[in-house]
Write an enzyme that holds these catalytic residues in place. Structure first.
Site, mmCIF file in Angstrom:
data_model
loop_
_atom_site.group_PDB
_atom_site.id
_atom_site.type_symbol
_atom_site.label_atom_id
_atom_site.label_comp_id
_atom_site.label_asym_id
_atom_site.label_seq_id
_atom_site.Cartn_x
_atom_site.Cartn_y
_atom_site.Cartn_z
ATOM 1 N N CYS A 104 0.808 -1.226 0.000
ATOM 2 C CA CYS A 104 0.000 0.000 0.000
ATOM 3 C C CYS A 104 0.840 1.275 0.000
ATOM 4 C CB CYS A 104 -0.896 0.013 1.232
ATOM 5 S SG CYS A 104 0.078 -0.025 2.742
ATOM 6 N N ASP A 151 2.343 2.533 2.633
ATOM 7 C CA ASP A 151 2.347 3.197 3.941
ATOM 8 C C ASP A 151 3.718 3.038 4.614
ATOM 9 O OD1 ASP A 151 -0.220 3.955 3.533
ATOM 10 O OD2 ASP A 151 -1.121 2.367 4.723
ATOM 11 N N CYS A 168 -2.801 3.115 7.710
ATOM 12 C CA CYS A 168 -4.206 2.825 7.998
ATOM 13 C C CYS A 168 -4.430 2.574 9.496
ATOM 14 C CB CYS A 168 -4.638 1.602 7.199
ATOM 15 S SG CYS A 168 -3.866 0.103 7.803
ATOM 16 N N CYS A 184 -0.588 -5.284 7.352
ATOM 17 C CA CYS A 184 -0.290 -3.996 7.991
ATOM 18 C C CYS A 184 0.527 -4.206 9.268
ATOM 19 C CB CYS A 184 -1.575 -3.265 8.338
ATOM 20 S SG CYS A 184 -2.769 -3.209 6.993
#
Ligand code: FES
Length: 134
Positions: free
Chosen positions: A33, A35, A58, A102
């Protein structure tokens, strides 16, 4: 989607920020992603006495960063190296399957910060300008 424990960790994250003159610093990115997470550690005699994070990511990434930093404070660096993303997810009582990736950021950022700490002790510090994507 998220359980209450994750929502609480996201809404009231602990250890947000950067430790000035940190003994270890690690920044990693998520290749899926994009991030980014940065973890800084204060370490005295191989014991992590403080940990802070900055996460541009996130809700799951923020909740896992907060929880991971809480878990490693008080641990030796050896113990902290054994804090896997699975243990952080377990501490949070689960994440949705599509958000498990994540949680990898927290594990990898802690490992990189410890690598930086050990590198400084051996006069071979890691390149902080480089973001490792995991
Ligand atoms: Fe990027 Fe969660 S979607 S870390």
């Amino acid at each position: 989607m998220y359980n209450q424990k994750v929502l609480d960790a996201f809404a009231n994250p602990k250890n947000v920020g950067v430790i000035e003159n940190a003994d270890g610093e690690g920044t990693v990115g998520n290749a899926t992603c994009g991030d980014i997470m940065k973890i800084t550690l204060k370490i005295v005699d191989d014991v992590i006495v403080d940990a802070k994070f900055q996460t541009f990511g996130c809700a799951a990434a923020i909740a896992t960063s907060s929880t991971a930093t809480q878990m490693v404070i008080g641990m030796t660096v050896e113990e902290a190296l054994k804090v896997t993303n699975a243990k952080v997810v377990e501490e949070l009582e689960g994440l949705p399957p599509q958000k498990i990736h994540c949680s990898v950021l927290a594990e990898e950022a802690i490992k990189k910060a410890i690598e930086d700490y050990r590198g400084k002790k051996n006069n071979t510090p890691v390149d902080k300008s480089k973001v490792d994507f995991v």
